[in-house]
Enzyme design. Sequence first.
Site, PDB file in Angstrom:
ATOM      1  CB  SER A   1       7.286   2.181  -1.824  1.00  0.00           C
ATOM      2  OG  SER A   1       8.614   1.824  -2.395  1.00  0.00           O
TER       3      SER A   1
ATOM      4  CB  THR B   1      -0.989   0.081   1.333  1.00  0.00           C
ATOM      5  OG1 THR B   1      -1.896  -1.073   1.303  1.00  0.00           O
ATOM      6  CG2 THR B   1      -1.759   1.201   1.316  1.00  0.00           C
ATOM      7  CG  HIS B   2       2.403   2.927  -3.492  1.00  0.00           C
ATOM      8  ND1 HIS B   2       1.927   1.701  -3.895  1.00  0.00           N
ATOM      9  CD2 HIS B   2       3.766   2.632  -3.611  1.00  0.00           C
ATOM     10  CE1 HIS B   2       2.986   0.851  -4.366  1.00  0.00           C
ATOM     11  NE2 HIS B   2       4.014   1.372  -4.214  1.00  0.00           N
TER      12      HIS B   2
ATOM     13  CD  GLU C   1      10.454  12.367  -8.229  1.00  0.00           C
ATOM     14  OE1 GLU C   1      10.798  11.916  -9.358  1.00  0.00           O
ATOM     15  OE2 GLU C   1       9.932  11.794  -7.332  1.00  0.00           O
TER      16      GLU C   1
HETATM   17  I1  8IG Z   1       9.384   2.779 -10.797  1.00  0.00           I
HETATM   18  O1  8IG Z   1      11.172   8.589 -11.009  1.00  0.00           O
HETATM   19  C1  8IG Z   1       9.571   4.811 -10.199  1.00  0.00           C
HETATM   20  N1  8IG Z   1       9.258   5.308  -8.920  1.00  0.00           N
HETATM   21  N2  8IG Z   1       9.235   9.242  -7.106  1.00  0.00           N
HETATM   22  N3  8IG Z   1      10.156   9.200  -9.147  1.00  0.00           N
HETATM   23  C2  8IG Z   1       9.435   8.650  -8.267  1.00  0.00           C
HETATM   24  N4  8IG Z   1       9.258   7.439  -7.842  1.00  0.00           N
HETATM   25  C3  8IG Z   1       9.392   6.443  -9.099  1.00  0.00           C
HETATM   26  C4  8IG Z   1      10.129   6.828 -10.272  1.00  0.00           C
HETATM   27  C5  8IG Z   1      10.337   8.351 -10.248  1.00  0.00           C
HETATM   28  N5  8IG Z   1      10.189   5.876 -10.893  1.00  0.00           N
END
Ligand code: 8IG
Length: 274
Positions: free
Chosen positions: A209, A90-91, A190
Amino acid sequence: MHAQNSDPFALAQAAADVIATRTGITRHRIAITLGSGWKAAADHLGETVAEVSAPDVPGFTVSGVAGHTGVLRSVRMSSGEYALIIGARTHLYEGHGVDAVVHGVRTAAAAGAEVMVLTNGAGGLNREWRAGQPVLIRDHLNLTARSPIVGPTFVDLTDLYSARLRALAHEVDPFLDDGIYTQLPGPHYETPAEVRMVRALGGDIVGMSTALEAIAARQAGLEVLGMSLITNLAAGIQKTPLNHSEVLEAGLAAEDRLGPLLARIVNRITEAGA
Ligand code: 8IG
């Protein structure tokens, strides 16, 4: 039901009890959360003795993220010990709160685990890295402004990503690079300016995560190993826009290498005595 929800540790114990009943394994020595790109790794770890669907276990829900399976597995390793494979994460961006985010980790501790292996798919800031490359997490920057800990419990995070476990991973693959994992809330990736900010702060990896889970693991007394599969270079470093299907593709392309690597590391850890 309401009493359970208000005490996340009681909910984790209830989950561990269901796992023990459903798998017939009373103690799982090590637990592994599988992130994007790491799913097939479970098949290499050993013999799967039982599978439990996540929604059957208290506190777990099916993830809405493609590539997250929603299954917990009990795997017998060559050492004779059992690993709990958590294919359900879970995120924070799902909006169920921090307790839901760290429920898998707390369940692992309640199931008897001493080592928590946290894997994820993430963006890389190091220009020498390539999509499909696994790296060790050496430390983290928690930029979520949240903590899984409530109240005056001052948990030490000096050796959060265990030097002992990283050394064991290096014995398996001396060429594994490492970096500082930076957790942002997501679910958006981002901006290029934010990636420059992360770099200025000393971050090498961006993800959504693992930092909060690692903190909860440490609070629960677990030793933590963190690994990121670099599925993309961070925004502005790679010239093309980021998208989730690219992430899944990088995961699929890396599976052949990741599975045996993770299996060797986990077996090395259990043979060394968790
Ligand atoms: I897979 O480029 C994955 N998860 N924050 N940035 C962020 N989370 C991610 C990225 C990423 N690629």
